[in-house]
Design a protein around this motif. Structure first.
Motif, PDB file in Angstrom:
ATOM      1  N   ARG A  47      -2.195  17.411 109.089  1.00  0.00           N
ATOM      2  CA  ARG A  47      -1.950  17.147 110.524  1.00  0.00           C
ATOM      3  C   ARG A  47      -2.462  15.755 110.875  1.00  0.00           C
ATOM      4  NH1 ARG A  47      -5.486  22.070 112.231  1.00  0.00           N
ATOM      5  NH2 ARG A  47      -6.680  20.924 110.681  1.00  0.00           N
ATOM      6  N   ARG A  91       5.922  11.001 108.817  1.00  0.00           N
ATOM      7  CA  ARG A  91       6.749  12.072 108.224  1.00  0.00           C
ATOM      8  C   ARG A  91       7.222  11.665 106.829  1.00  0.00           C
ATOM      9  NH1 ARG A  91       9.396  13.885 113.657  1.00  0.00           N
ATOM     10  NH2 ARG A  91       7.880  15.477 114.241  1.00  0.00           N
ATOM     11  N   THR A 120       2.324  15.544 109.024  1.00  0.00           N
ATOM     12  CA  THR A 120       2.899  16.199 110.203  1.00  0.00           C
ATOM     13  C   THR A 120       2.221  15.643 111.455  1.00  0.00           C
ATOM     14  OG1 THR A 120       3.171  18.204 108.915  1.00  0.00           O
ATOM     15  CG2 THR A 120       3.328  18.444 111.304  1.00  0.00           C
ATOM     16  N   THR A 138       0.877  15.562 114.906  1.00  0.00           N
ATOM     17  CA  THR A 138       0.611  16.652 115.847  1.00  0.00           C
ATOM     18  C   THR A 138       0.096  16.148 117.188  1.00  0.00           C
ATOM     19  OG1 THR A 138      -1.587  16.874 114.921  1.00  0.00           O
ATOM     20  CG2 THR A 138       0.069  18.374 114.076  1.00  0.00           C
TER      21      THR A 138
END
Ligand SMILES: O=P(O)(O)OC[C@H]1O[C@H](OP(=O)(O)OP(=O)(O)O)[C@H](O)[C@@H]1O
Ligand SMILES: O=C(O)c1cc(=O)[nH]c(=O)[nH]1
Length: 209
Positions: free
Chosen positions: A116, A138, A143, A145
């Protein structure tokens, strides 16, 4: 706005990092004010900025901090130091604008960009820089967040919507700012009412509504 963010606006005005006048933005828009994070150019000012970001980031769930070049680079390093001093050591990374073809190569520097990822940048206008940073994260396997910027100029992106609201809607990324264009106008209202009016007129013309 947190107390640290209010102090940061005052420091930015005093240091010339927040300037009132006639400017042209990356998007080509004219603007009656400009936030130049690069003018927070000593340890005290950078520490103050990093403390304000850390207030928002300390309780957030993420694995890696990512700061897009160039302004995001000193920012992400300073925030990581402040967070470590507060008892939470987080991994951090940033990119090069031009890929390096020798040595370790590539365009990412620092911790692996996976898990994250919380993005940090200085300002969002049309959202171009933050979207590019999301794509980079990405592509590296991370990811995104959360995204935190100091200044949300509250302007419309290419789709006519607020870039931060679009990111929250379309990408399910939690987005926060330390202060907004409206906060800047409020802060200069007493000392420079004409500048405050110019910022509000600019919001009337280019604001996301
Ligand atoms: O939301 P946007 O319309 O993309 O505008 C905001 C971006 O523009 C500036 O960066 P710039 O691309 O000029 O790069 P720099 O950090 O190298 O100064 C600023 O630091 C933000 O990252
Ligand atoms: O939109 C931009 O290009 C922009 C606005 C701003 O206030 N500061 C900045 O560095 N870039």
């Amino acid at each position: 706005m947190t107390p640290a963010a209010e102090t940061l606006i005052q420091t930015a005005l005093e240091r010339g990092a927040l300037r009132l006048g006639d400017f042209t933005l990356k998007s080509g828009r004219p603007s009656p004010y400009f936030f130049n994070f690069g003018a927070l150019d000593d340890g005290d000012a950078l520490l103050q900025a990093a403390e304000a970001y850390a207030d928002l980031l300390m309780p957030a769930e993420f694995d890696v901090l990512f700061g897009p070049a160039y302004k995001g680079i000193p920012l992400v390093a300073a925030i990581a130091v402040v967070m470590a001093r507060r008892g939470r050591s987080v991994a951090y990374a940033y990119n090069r604008k031009e890929a390096k073809t020798h040595g370790e190569g590539g365009n990412l520097v620092g911790a692996p960009v996976d898990g994250r990822v919380a993005l940090v940048d200085d300002v969002v206008t049309a959202g171009t820089a933050i979207r590019q940073a999301i794509d980079m994260v990405r592509a590296a396997g991370g990811t995104p967040t959360l995204a935190v910027v100091a200044l949300d100029r509250q302007e419309a992106g290419p789709d006519g919507l607020s870039p931060l609201a679009s990111l929250a809607d379309q990408e399910q990324i939690d987005v926060r700012s330390l202060f907004t264009a409206g906060d800047v106008a409020d802060s200069v209202e007493a000392s420079q009412p004409d500048a405050a009016s110019a910022i509000r007129r600019h919001l009337g013309e280019y604001g996301a509504g």
